[in-house]
Design a protein around this motif. Structure first.
Motif, PDB file in Angstrom:
ATOM      1  N   VAL A 128      -4.257   6.743  12.271  1.00  0.00           N
ATOM      2  CA  VAL A 128      -5.374   7.513  11.702  1.00  0.00           C
ATOM      3  C   VAL A 128      -4.389   8.471  11.223  1.00  0.00           C
ATOM      4  O   VAL A 128      -2.714   9.087  11.417  1.00  0.00           O
ATOM      5  N   LEU A 129      -4.718   9.659  10.111  1.00  0.00           N
ATOM      6  CA  LEU A 129      -4.491  10.544   9.808  1.00  0.00           C
ATOM      7  C   LEU A 129      -5.636  12.375  10.246  1.00  0.00           C
ATOM      8  O   LEU A 129      -6.396  12.343  10.087  1.00  0.00           O
ATOM      9  N   VAL A 130      -4.460  12.974  11.148  1.00  0.00           N
ATOM     10  CA  VAL A 130      -5.383  14.192  11.349  1.00  0.00           C
ATOM     11  C   VAL A 130      -4.560  15.413  10.390  1.00  0.00           C
ATOM     12  O   VAL A 130      -3.438  15.493  10.614  1.00  0.00           O
ATOM     13  N   VAL A 131      -5.713  16.281  10.049  1.00  0.00           N
ATOM     14  CA  VAL A 131      -5.346  17.356   9.490  1.00  0.00           C
ATOM     15  C   VAL A 131      -5.417  18.437  10.368  1.00  0.00           C
ATOM     16  O   VAL A 131      -6.676  18.355  11.038  1.00  0.00           O
ATOM     17  N   ALA A 132      -4.956  19.228  10.771  1.00  0.00           N
ATOM     18  CA  ALA A 132      -5.056  20.318  11.663  1.00  0.00           C
ATOM     19  C   ALA A 132      -3.999  21.643  11.815  1.00  0.00           C
ATOM     20  O   ALA A 132      -3.429  21.382  10.989  1.00  0.00           O
ATOM     21  N   GLU A 159       1.047  16.291  19.676  1.00  0.00           N
ATOM     22  CA  GLU A 159       2.105  14.774  19.919  1.00  0.00           C
ATOM     23  C   GLU A 159       1.364  15.116  20.812  1.00  0.00           C
ATOM     24  O   GLU A 159       1.713  13.675  21.341  1.00  0.00           O
ATOM     25  N   ALA A 160       1.507  15.752  22.151  1.00  0.00           N
ATOM     26  CA  ALA A 160       0.645  15.324  23.100  1.00  0.00           C
ATOM     27  C   ALA A 160      -1.197  14.350  23.246  1.00  0.00           C
ATOM     28  O   ALA A 160      -0.571  13.429  24.256  1.00  0.00           O
ATOM     29  N   GLU A 170       4.008   8.803  13.847  1.00  0.00           N
ATOM     30  CA  GLU A 170       5.261   7.960  12.895  1.00  0.00           C
ATOM     31  C   GLU A 170       5.646   9.047  12.584  1.00  0.00           C
ATOM     32  O   GLU A 170       7.128   9.399  12.121  1.00  0.00           O
ATOM     33  N   ASN A 171       4.418   9.922  11.513  1.00  0.00           N
ATOM     34  CA  ASN A 171       5.116  10.443  10.205  1.00  0.00           C
ATOM     35  C   ASN A 171       4.542  11.733  10.134  1.00  0.00           C
ATOM     36  O   ASN A 171       3.484  11.780  10.511  1.00  0.00           O
ATOM     37  N   TRP A 172       5.152  13.427  10.096  1.00  0.00           N
ATOM     38  CA  TRP A 172       4.453  14.064   9.941  1.00  0.00           C
ATOM     39  C   TRP A 172       5.092  15.106   8.559  1.00  0.00           C
ATOM     40  O   TRP A 172       5.666  14.626   7.532  1.00  0.00           O
ATOM     41  N   VAL A 209      -0.001  17.656   8.875  1.00  0.00           N
ATOM     42  CA  VAL A 209      -0.281  16.445   8.837  1.00  0.00           C
ATOM     43  C   VAL A 209       0.115  15.588   9.601  1.00  0.00           C
ATOM     44  O   VAL A 209       1.052  15.359   8.601  1.00  0.00           O
ATOM     45  N   ILE A 210      -0.969  15.184  10.268  1.00  0.00           N
ATOM     46  CA  ILE A 210      -0.044  13.854  10.860  1.00  0.00           C
ATOM     47  C   ILE A 210      -0.267  12.511  11.280  1.00  0.00           C
ATOM     48  O   ILE A 210      -1.524  11.986  10.754  1.00  0.00           O
ATOM     49  N   ASP A 211       0.620  11.130  11.183  1.00  0.00           N
ATOM     50  CA  ASP A 211      -0.205  10.222  10.738  1.00  0.00           C
ATOM     51  C   ASP A 211       0.651   9.313  11.982  1.00  0.00           C
ATOM     52  O   ASP A 211       1.603   9.127  12.367  1.00  0.00           O
ATOM     53  N   ALA A 212      -0.603   8.803  12.604  1.00  0.00           N
ATOM     54  CA  ALA A 212      -0.022   7.878  13.833  1.00  0.00           C
ATOM     55  C   ALA A 212      -0.860   6.278  13.895  1.00  0.00           C
ATOM     56  O   ALA A 212      -1.893   5.908  12.963  1.00  0.00           O
ATOM     57  N   THR A 213      -0.399   5.622  14.923  1.00  0.00           N
ATOM     58  CA  THR A 213      -0.515   4.283  14.861  1.00  0.00           C
ATOM     59  C   THR A 213      -1.187   3.811  16.254  1.00  0.00           C
ATOM     60  O   THR A 213      -0.873   4.333  17.126  1.00  0.00           O
ATOM     61  N   LYS A 214      -2.315   2.968  16.510  1.00  0.00           N
ATOM     62  CA  LYS A 214      -2.313   2.747  17.358  1.00  0.00           C
ATOM     63  C   LYS A 214      -1.944   1.888  17.818  1.00  0.00           C
ATOM     64  O   LYS A 214      -1.622   0.738  17.780  1.00  0.00           O
ATOM     65  N   GLN A 215      -1.479   2.122  19.461  1.00  0.00           N
ATOM     66  CA  GLN A 215      -0.790   1.216  20.509  1.00  0.00           C
ATOM     67  C   GLN A 215      -1.567   0.112  20.787  1.00  0.00           C
ATOM     68  O   GLN A 215      -2.390   0.213  20.939  1.00  0.00           O
ATOM     69  N   PHE A 216      -0.644  -0.757  20.082  1.00  0.00           N
ATOM     70  CA  PHE A 216      -1.853  -2.535  20.844  1.00  0.00           C
ATOM     71  C   PHE A 216      -1.640  -2.477  22.513  1.00  0.00           C
ATOM     72  O   PHE A 216      -2.932  -3.034  22.974  1.00  0.00           O
TER      73      PHE A 216
END
Length: 265
Positions: A128-132, A159-160, A170-172, A209-216
């Motif tokens: 997921v890529l979030v722009v806030a 992050e929380a 993972e990436n900011w 701009v945050i790049d996050a990965t869904k945990q398994f």
């Protein structure tokens, strides 16, 4: 007050909107250089960026919140946009590979529920890529742009929120160091502002701009863990009391006779 889709479309058609799209799009492409063969979903008002990220994607969808309104997208061909409730997406679980959130997280009444719903529709390992809006940035302090509406966030708050929805950042990146002013001087000097801000890591960028990965795996909620070890009183069975034997009442003896016991017949 939620932004209207007409105002959002008008902003991105303006010179300042072109600047925002240019620099936010660059930050997105640095994090996601290729979305080929991916099922891509844009939530909020992400259409200005889906045309950049969606090149080569297997499928691209544009979902817009009901409070905001919807416009037809793309302008040519079959429409891929729909009006939805952001916390109740009409998609099966684990059906999307990548989600882009723009003008969505700051506008919703419940960011936690929104991110949990995004995590639900993401496939395992999906991104997921979030722009806030940045709480310390100038763009969040001025209502001349859509980033001045809603709720801005700090990096620790984002992050929380993501970790609470089983999304691991993972990436900011940051973008929009240029002040949100419509003068020609600022428009022409926008690239210089971006180079200076990114090279010095200045704290007043307009957006995160945050790049996050869904945990398994699904983590156990902390509250449930605490409840499982909470003290509970234990009620032990008591011994059955022994009944007291009934003593027959004594009756006064008759005159001239022996004493009698028991009740009269």
């Amino acid at each position: 007050m939620a932004l209207d889709v007409v105002d959002l479309r008008a902003f991105y058609a303006s010179p300042l909107g072109h600047v925002a799209r240019r620099f936010i799009g660059r930050a997105m492409l640095r994090l996601w250089p290729d979305c080929g063969r991916q099922r891509l979903l844009g939530l909020g008002f992400a259409t200005p960026y889906l045309s950049v990220l969606g090149a080569g994607a297997e499928r691209v969808l544009a979902f817009m919140p009901a409070a905001q309104g919807v416009v037809n997208w793309p302008s040519e061909g079959l429409s891929a946009s729909a009006l939805v409730e952001p916390t109740l997406l009409p998609l099966p679980t684990a059906s999307i590979d990548r989600v882009v959130l723009v003008h969505a997280l700051e506008e919703t009444e419940s960011p936690d529920d929104l991110l949990e719903e995004v995590a639900r529709v993401l496939s395992p390992g999906g991104r997921v890529l979030v722009v806030a809006p940045n709480r310390r940035g100038l763009w969040a302090r001025m209502d001349a742009t859509p980033f001045g509406y809603g709720r801005p966030f700090s990096r620790s708050q984002l992050e929380a929120l993501m970790r609470g929805a089983t999304l691991a950042p993972e990436n900011w990146a940051e973008a929009l160091y240029v002040p949100p002013l419509r003068g020609r001087l600022f428009m022409r000097s926008a690239p210089a502002w971006e180079r200076l801000g990114s090279s010095l890591s200045l704290p007043f960028a307009g957006v995160h701009v945050i790049d996050a990965t869904k945990q398994f795996y699904q983590r156990a909620p902390l509250r449930a863990t605490r409840r499982s070890f909470a003290f509970r009183p234990v009620l032990l069975p008591q011994a059955t009391p022994t009944p007291t034997p009934r003593i027959a009442p004594r009756i006064a003896p008759r005159a001239g006779g022996p004493p009698e016991t028991g009740s009269p017949g």
